[in-house]
Design an enzyme around this catalytic site. Structure first.
Site, PDB file in Angstrom:
ATOM      1  N   ASN A  52      40.728  28.361  39.368  1.00  0.00           N
ATOM      2  CA  ASN A  52      39.979  29.381  39.945  1.00  0.00           C
ATOM      3  C   ASN A  52      38.702  28.476  40.421  1.00  0.00           C
ATOM      4  O   ASN A  52      38.363  27.467  39.967  1.00  0.00           O
ATOM      5  CB  ASN A  52      39.174  30.572  39.185  1.00  0.00           C
ATOM      6  N   GLU A  54      35.267  29.315  42.456  1.00  0.00           N
ATOM      7  CA  GLU A  54      34.350  30.067  42.687  1.00  0.00           C
ATOM      8  C   GLU A  54      33.353  29.845  44.011  1.00  0.00           C
ATOM      9  O   GLU A  54      33.435  28.767  44.440  1.00  0.00           O
ATOM     10  CB  GLU A  54      33.449  30.704  41.491  1.00  0.00           C
ATOM     11  N   CYS A  63      41.462  32.932  42.976  1.00  0.00           N
ATOM     12  CA  CYS A  63      41.855  32.711  41.676  1.00  0.00           C
ATOM     13  C   CYS A  63      42.925  31.580  41.491  1.00  0.00           C
ATOM     14  O   CYS A  63      43.539  31.076  42.513  1.00  0.00           O
ATOM     15  CB  CYS A  63      42.871  34.084  41.254  1.00  0.00           C
ATOM     16  N   GLU A  65      45.830  31.498  40.307  1.00  0.00           N
ATOM     17  CA  GLU A  65      47.336  31.756  40.551  1.00  0.00           C
ATOM     18  C   GLU A  65      47.358  31.833  42.117  1.00  0.00           C
ATOM     19  O   GLU A  65      48.455  31.124  42.559  1.00  0.00           O
ATOM     20  CB  GLU A  65      47.759  33.316  40.150  1.00  0.00           C
ATOM     21  N   CYS A  97      45.560  38.776  38.118  1.00  0.00           N
ATOM     22  CA  CYS A  97      44.826  40.093  38.621  1.00  0.00           C
ATOM     23  C   CYS A  97      45.682  40.894  39.629  1.00  0.00           C
ATOM     24  O   CYS A  97      46.819  40.129  40.098  1.00  0.00           O
ATOM     25  CB  CYS A  97      43.522  39.804  39.341  1.00  0.00           C
ATOM     26  N   CYS A 100      46.139  38.786  43.086  1.00  0.00           N
ATOM     27  CA  CYS A 100      47.248  37.680  42.852  1.00  0.00           C
ATOM     28  C   CYS A 100      48.704  38.087  42.795  1.00  0.00           C
ATOM     29  O   CYS A 100      49.439  37.619  43.410  1.00  0.00           O
ATOM     30  CB  CYS A 100      47.031  36.838  41.621  1.00  0.00           C
TER      31      CYS A 100
HETATM   32  N1  THU Z   1      40.387  34.944  37.916  1.00  0.00           N
HETATM   33  C1  THU Z   1      41.621  34.051  38.375  1.00  0.00           C
HETATM   34  O1  THU Z   1      41.445  32.716  38.532  1.00  0.00           O
HETATM   35  N2  THU Z   1      42.834  34.744  38.293  1.00  0.00           N
HETATM   36  C2  THU Z   1      42.974  36.017  37.841  1.00  0.00           C
HETATM   37  O2  THU Z   1      44.280  36.354  37.914  1.00  0.00           O
HETATM   38  C3  THU Z   1      41.835  36.865  37.607  1.00  0.00           C
HETATM   39  C4  THU Z   1      40.599  36.295  37.829  1.00  0.00           C
HETATM   40  C5  THU Z   1      39.282  34.288  38.280  1.00  0.00           C
HETATM   41  C6  THU Z   1      38.383  34.865  39.465  1.00  0.00           C
HETATM   42  C7  THU Z   1      36.884  34.273  38.967  1.00  0.00           C
HETATM   43  O3  THU Z   1      36.675  33.067  39.325  1.00  0.00           O
HETATM   44  C8  THU Z   1      36.980  34.523  37.444  1.00  0.00           C
HETATM   45  O4  THU Z   1      38.259  34.558  36.965  1.00  0.00           O
HETATM   46  C9  THU Z   1      36.368  35.969  36.892  1.00  0.00           C
HETATM   47  O5  THU Z   1      36.962  36.896  37.722  1.00  0.00           O
END
Ligand code: THU
Length: 143
Positions: A52, A54, A63, A65, A97, A100
């Site tokens: 991920n 940010e 994210c 994935e 999520c 994704c």
């Molecule tokens: N996140 C992912 O990388 N994958 C997911 O399927 C859900 C959330 C990340 C996004 C953000 O940087 C952190 O997790 C908190 O939501």
């Protein structure tokens, strides 16, 4: 040394190792929630990883994935994903999520496996179709 509570084959274990490494690259200064993902391409020794990434403008966050999928597509591998491993620091380990899953729906078949893992072990496997049985599509699909 691998430890897994699930019996998985060598290809899955190797992909899991890559997902764990990718998780260490997560850029998550805001949530501190680090995610790694790795996917294996069918019939090839090809793997793509993601973490991920940010952003101070939170909505710009991507994210793990989706980073892995985008990387796979960018390299010309669109329709031949074998399975995906997702690594978080949670126990139980969690999966992708909904955003994704929607992105995956363009490129993944319903029987594609998704492994949920943390740094200690792979805990669970589900199919993509179980997680997203009815994707959004502009073209109505038979359900
Ligand atoms: N996140 C992912 O990388 N994958 C997911 O399927 C859900 C959330 C990340 C996004 C953000 O940087 C952190 O997790 C908190 O939501």
């Amino acid at each position: 040394m691998y430890y897994s509570s699930m019996i998985v084959d060598k290809e899955v274990l190797e992909t899991y190792e890559q997902a764990k490494k990718a998780q260490r690259n997560a850029y998550a200064p805001y949530s501190k929630f680090h995610v790694g993902a790795a996917l294996k391409i069918k019939q090839k020794q090809l793997r793509f990883t993601g973490c991920n990434v940010e952003n101070a403008s939170f909505g710009a966050t991507v994210c793990a994935e989706r980073v892995a999928i985008m990387s796979s597509v960018a390299s010309g591998n669109k329709e031949d994903i074998d399975f995906i491993v997702v690594v978080t620091d949670t126990d139980p380990a969690i999966g992708p999520c909904a955003l994704c899953l929607q992105v995956m729906s363009e490129f993944c078949k319903p029987d594609m496996k998704i492994y949920f893992a943390n740094q200690q072990e792979i805990q669970r496997v589900v199919t993509f179709g179980e997680l997203l049985p009815n994707r959004f599509s502009e073209i109505p699909e038979q359900i």
